[in-house]
Design a protein around this motif. Structure first.
Motif, short mmCIF file in Angstrom:
data_model
loop_
_atom_site.label_atom_id
_atom_site.label_comp_id
_atom_site.label_asym_id
_atom_site.label_seq_id
_atom_site.Cartn_x
_atom_site.Cartn_y
_atom_site.Cartn_z
N PHE A 1 7.63 42.01 11.81
CA PHE A 1 7.81 43.29 11.13
C PHE A 1 9.24 43.52 10.67
N THR A 2 10.21 43.11 11.48
CA THR A 2 11.60 43.37 11.11
C THR A 2 12.21 42.19 10.35
N LEU A 3 11.46 41.09 10.23
CA LEU A 3 11.80 39.92 9.42
C LEU A 3 12.87 39.01 9.99
N VAL A 4 13.97 39.56 10.49
CA VAL A 4 14.98 38.69 11.11
C VAL A 4 15.46 39.33 12.40
N HIS A 5 15.44 38.58 13.49
CA HIS A 5 16.08 39.00 14.73
C HIS A 5 17.28 38.10 14.94
N SER A 6 18.45 38.71 15.18
CA SER A 6 19.66 37.91 15.37
C SER A 6 20.16 38.05 16.80
N PRO B 1 15.90 50.76 13.80
CA PRO B 1 15.68 49.44 13.21
C PRO B 1 14.68 49.52 12.05
N GLY B 2 14.66 48.47 11.24
CA GLY B 2 13.73 48.44 10.11
C GLY B 2 14.13 47.35 9.14
N LEU B 3 13.53 47.40 7.95
CA LEU B 3 13.84 46.41 6.93
C LEU B 3 15.16 46.80 6.25
N PRO C 1 19.43 46.82 10.93
CA PRO C 1 18.03 46.38 11.01
C PRO C 1 17.57 46.06 12.44
N ASN C 2 18.50 45.59 13.30
CA ASN C 2 18.12 45.19 14.66
C ASN C 2 18.53 46.21 15.72
#
Lengths: 178, 357
Positions: free
Chosen positions: A61-66, B105-107, B347-348
């Motif tokens: 869902f969030t596309l990238v986790h770093s 968080p999100g896109l 985003p995170n």
């Protein structure tokens, strides 16, 4: 092309750790395979081996986790939602690669030839390969269970993996038999 | 030119901490994923207006959220949505005392649309900006509808990107009790729905299909049921895939019902156990998956059986909306003051937890 077979989740994690042991900053690794083939499980084994301690969860869902281990950055991306479009510029994969990081992309095979040098890892469920003695991932309360064996194929694109291929092959073969 | 602009930015950033009271009206803006939303909330829980423009029809044809589409649609929709929220509230925009916006968080592309708009309005109106954590806002959704809820609470937050059990110790003070170690519950719903050929969004489609099937038809695994307060749904998803491969003629309704039952059983059992462990005064549902009818029924029943108060926000408050952003923004502004105009979209972003950094 290197092909191994794993008969347990631990072996899949070990293969992932073997790849992580040879990987270095700037590497792009693409995970391919159907839903349920074990891509996230592979990513978890890979990240653990790099030193990530927090939960490595699905980035669908969030596309990238770093994750930043202090030693290296690990970017875990997932293009599942983009598999019918090629509009992935928002993800800025190139910038992630330049940031002292390793990028692991699930469902990344949809990008095909637009990727530069990378290692493709394809996970496949073996239809009749149920090992009844082993536990499947997360299946500890189901009836029966048993790990379904996975075929894992590793294939380099470009030349960046050539100097490391022998080391990778040795480590992966050893890991798959554990 | 640049100098003048910079001066006005600083004036905004350095303004004194505003008085935050029961009459303070906050504009909330939400663009983290599917929904473009704006809302005016007074005093933290009096919702004057709440406008949500869903993008789901746009995404349905692609079988999921496509970020490029999300960003563009937010861009086209946000200004009209904000304008409508102000009109529906029936007050003059000069009454707005602060602009709250989801910063993560999100896109990333989607978040940036809302964050940029909120910063622009903050500067134009010379009102403080408040960056809001989307997950924290979901915890506030329940308080909007029932400000009398007593703390501590256990909140089960279940959505496409998250599955977590949070202890709300006090306003702005949280403890993470458990979370998924792989897939989020909503993600499992979406992927199983797609695998079954039901379409997108997966939650409501599985919910509907399940009403036609037998939830006891297939005994899917209840992963980690007796093992702590974390969750795992990846193995369940794999089990569904394997079951269908081995039984291609299996009833889709039975698979949907049995899958849903497995998810609900684990979510509810762990929520009740968590409440018992910390001595919670109540259990609360939040996040998009809490719109699931079977989960709502089982959650309420389990609370009743355990002798603990359960609270189910309305569907409109469970799914993404901007009223919860404005509400959480009101509390954040009161406790921490304004957010810097240079704050980035994250985003995170994680939930701010007690005892963590």
């Amino acid at each position: 092309m290197l092909q191994v077979r794993t008969t347990s989740l631990a072996a899949t994690h070990a293969v992932a750790a073997a790849v992580a042991g040879v990987a270095r900053a700037g590497d792009l690794i693409v995970l391919a395979g159907e839903m349920g083939a074990g891509k996230t499980a592979f990513a978890q084994g890979f990240g653990r081996a790099l030193g990530v301690t927090e939960p490595i969860t699905s980035p669908t869902f969030t596309l990238v986790h770093s994750y930043d281990t202090g030693r290296i950055e690990f970017h875990h991306a997932d293009l599942y939602r983009l598999d019918r479009l090629l509009e992935v510029a928002d993800l800025a994969l190139g910038e992630l690669l330049e940031s002292n990081g390793i990028v692991l992309v699930e469902w990344g095979d949809v990008l095909g030839s637009t990727l530069g040098d990378h290692l493709q890892i394809r996970l496949e469920v073996e239809p009749d390969g149920v090992d009844a003695d082993a536990e499947d991932d997360g299946d500890d309360d189901g009836e029966g269970g048993g790990f379904t064996c996975r075929a894992i194929g590793l294939r380099p694109f470009g030349s960046v993996w050539a100097p490391r291929w022998a080391a990778l092959e040795t480590a992966v073969r050893k890991a798959s038999s554990c | 030119m640049t100098h003048t602009f910079r001066t006005s930015l600083l004036a905004s950033e350095l303004r004194e901490r505003p008085v935050v009271g029961p009459d303070t009206v906050v504009l909330g803006i939400e663009t983290s994923c599917d929904e473009t939303a704006a809302s005016l909330v007074m005093g933290g829980n009096d919702v004057l207006s709440s406008v949500v423009s869903s993008q789901i029809d746009l995404h349905a044809q692609y079988g999921g959220v496509v970020p490029e589409i999300a960003s563009r649609a937010h861009l086209e929709t946000l200004n009209p949505v904000i304008a409508r929220a102000i009109v529906e509230a029936g007050i003059d925009e000069s009454r707005i005392e602060a602009v709250a916006v989801t910063i993560g968080p999100g896109l990333i592309g989607a978040l940036l649309v809302g964050v940029s708009a909120a910063k622009a309005l903050s500067v134009a109106w010379n009102k403080p900006l408040v960056g809001v954590n989307h997950l924290e806002a979901h915890l506030y959704a329940a308080f909007i509808e029932d400000p009398s809820l007593e703390l501590p609470l256990v909140v089960l937050l279940v959505s496409g990107g998250h599955t977590m059990l949070v202890e709300m110790v006090d306003h702005g003070r949280y403890r993470l009790l458990g979370q998924t170690v792989d897939d989020a519950a909503g993600e499992a719903f979406d992927k199983v729905a797609r695998f079954l050929g039901l379409g997108y969004p997966g939650g409501p489609l599985i919910d509907h299909e399940a009403t036609l099937g037998d939830p006891t038809a297939i005994r899917f695994p209840r992963a980690m049921l007796h093992d702590g307060l974390n969750f795992s749904f990846s193995g369940l998803k794999t089990s569904v895939v394997n079951h269908i491969r081995q039984h291609p003629d299996a009833s889709t309704a039975d698979v949907a019902a049995s899958f849903q039952q497995a998810v609900v059983d684990v979510l509810v059992a762990k929520t009740v156990r968590a409440a018992d462990q910390i001595g919670a005064r109540g259990i609360v549902l939040g996040g998009g998956v809490s719109a699931n009818s079977q989960l709502r029924t089982a959650f309420q029943q389990a609370g009743h059986d355990a002798g603990i108060r359960s609270f189910l926000p309305t569907m409109a408050m469970c799914t993404d909306n901007a009223a919860m952003i404005a509400s959480a923004g009101w509390y954040r502004l009161r406790s921490d003051g304004p957010t810097s105009l240079s704050a980035p979209a994250s985003p995170n972003l994680r939930l701010p937890l007690l005892g963590a950094g």
